[in-house]
Design an enzyme around this catalytic site. Sequence first.
Site, PDB file in Angstrom:
ATOM      1  N   CYS A 162     -23.196  32.463  59.636  1.00 47.45           N
ATOM      2  CA  CYS A 162     -22.592  33.552  58.228  1.00 47.45           C
ATOM      3  C   CYS A 162     -23.470  32.955  57.249  1.00 47.45           C
ATOM      4  O   CYS A 162     -24.534  32.494  56.783  1.00 47.45           O
ATOM      5  CB  CYS A 162     -22.173  34.955  57.994  1.00 47.45           C
ATOM      6  SG  CYS A 162     -22.161  36.489  57.881  1.00 47.45           S
ATOM      7  N   GLU A 217     -21.664  37.252  65.188  1.00 52.41           N
ATOM      8  CA  GLU A 217     -20.419  36.672  64.038  1.00 52.41           C
ATOM      9  C   GLU A 217     -19.570  38.003  64.659  1.00 52.41           C
ATOM     10  O   GLU A 217     -19.620  39.374  64.608  1.00 52.41           O
ATOM     11  CB  GLU A 217     -20.559  36.279  62.730  1.00 52.41           C
ATOM     12  CG  GLU A 217     -18.983  36.259  62.357  1.00 52.41           C
ATOM     13  CD  GLU A 217     -19.202  36.222  60.870  1.00 52.41           C
ATOM     14  OE1 GLU A 217     -18.644  35.424  59.845  1.00 52.41           O
ATOM     15  OE2 GLU A 217     -20.114  37.014  60.134  1.00 52.41           O
ATOM     16  N   LYS A 249     -16.499  27.917  61.483  1.00 56.18           N
ATOM     17  CA  LYS A 249     -17.247  28.144  59.890  1.00 56.18           C
ATOM     18  C   LYS A 249     -16.324  27.497  58.635  1.00 56.18           C
ATOM     19  O   LYS A 249     -15.297  27.582  58.059  1.00 56.18           O
ATOM     20  CB  LYS A 249     -16.764  29.550  59.621  1.00 56.18           C
ATOM     21  CG  LYS A 249     -17.687  30.147  58.394  1.00 56.18           C
ATOM     22  CD  LYS A 249     -17.623  31.794  58.209  1.00 56.18           C
ATOM     23  CE  LYS A 249     -18.140  32.655  57.105  1.00 56.18           C
ATOM     24  NZ  LYS A 249     -18.450  33.694  57.311  1.00 56.18           N
TER      25      LYS A 249
END
Length: 273
Positions: free
Chosen positions: A151, A40, A110
């Site tokens: 994440c 990331e 995301k």
Amino acid sequence: FRLALIQLHVSAVKSDNLQRACGLVREASAKGAKVVALPECFNSPYGTQYFKEYAEKIPGESTQKLSEVAKECSIYLVGGRSIPEEDGGKLYNTCTVFGPDGAMLAKHRKVHLFDINIPGKIQFKESETLSPGNSFSMFDTPYCKVGLGICYDIRFAEMAQIYGQKGCQLLIYPGAFNLTTGPAHWELLQRGRAVDNQVYVATVSPARDEKASYVAWGHSTVVNPWGEVIAKAGAEETVIYTDIDLKKLAEIRQQIPILSQKRCDLYGREMKK
């Protein structure tokens, strides 16, 4: 097949990050990796103050380079979150995937934004600058189907469950946990997602930079469907390799057949989009 995770040291100079990343991708390919993943935020520092400055459209400079190196090396390249994606006046934390022919196979925005407040330790609010994605992202390889998260997405078990139901055998999460949540939950969450869904789980972090405004935990990791850590980095820049054994995955699912034993008459998960 061989999987490589590139734990990259990220600087404030975009061109340097991109050049270094492509060099390590070539190195991983030369060592037999067929699927290579970047962390990331591999192309810019991580922080809300940086997102707008480093943002690009897709396709753009960074994704073009990823496409070229994927084609050059004839690999599947998971481009971490190259930089924030700008689209229609909004910014997204976006991971792109390129195939051996250089074509973009997936673009994951995301889904769950990192908004947390742990008093005295860390406060962060991605939603100050970023917008959330609204879809699941999977791509096919000759080896297996792969599901993507970024994440904070790893904390949401429902997402991984749906990927498993859709036939994914490997989940890849580019991520940048910090020095508070990293030692507490980084490995725990990976092992949980892996054993709950009987899949391989790979997480790929930036290397740790103690001078950065946001200090990443590092420790890129691969966990097998039995919940065992089979590859793990430290905090420094490195490339870790592991062989994904789909025969072992099949054996585990046969020995403990939880996928066929789910009580769908009592509960279930569904993908709405």
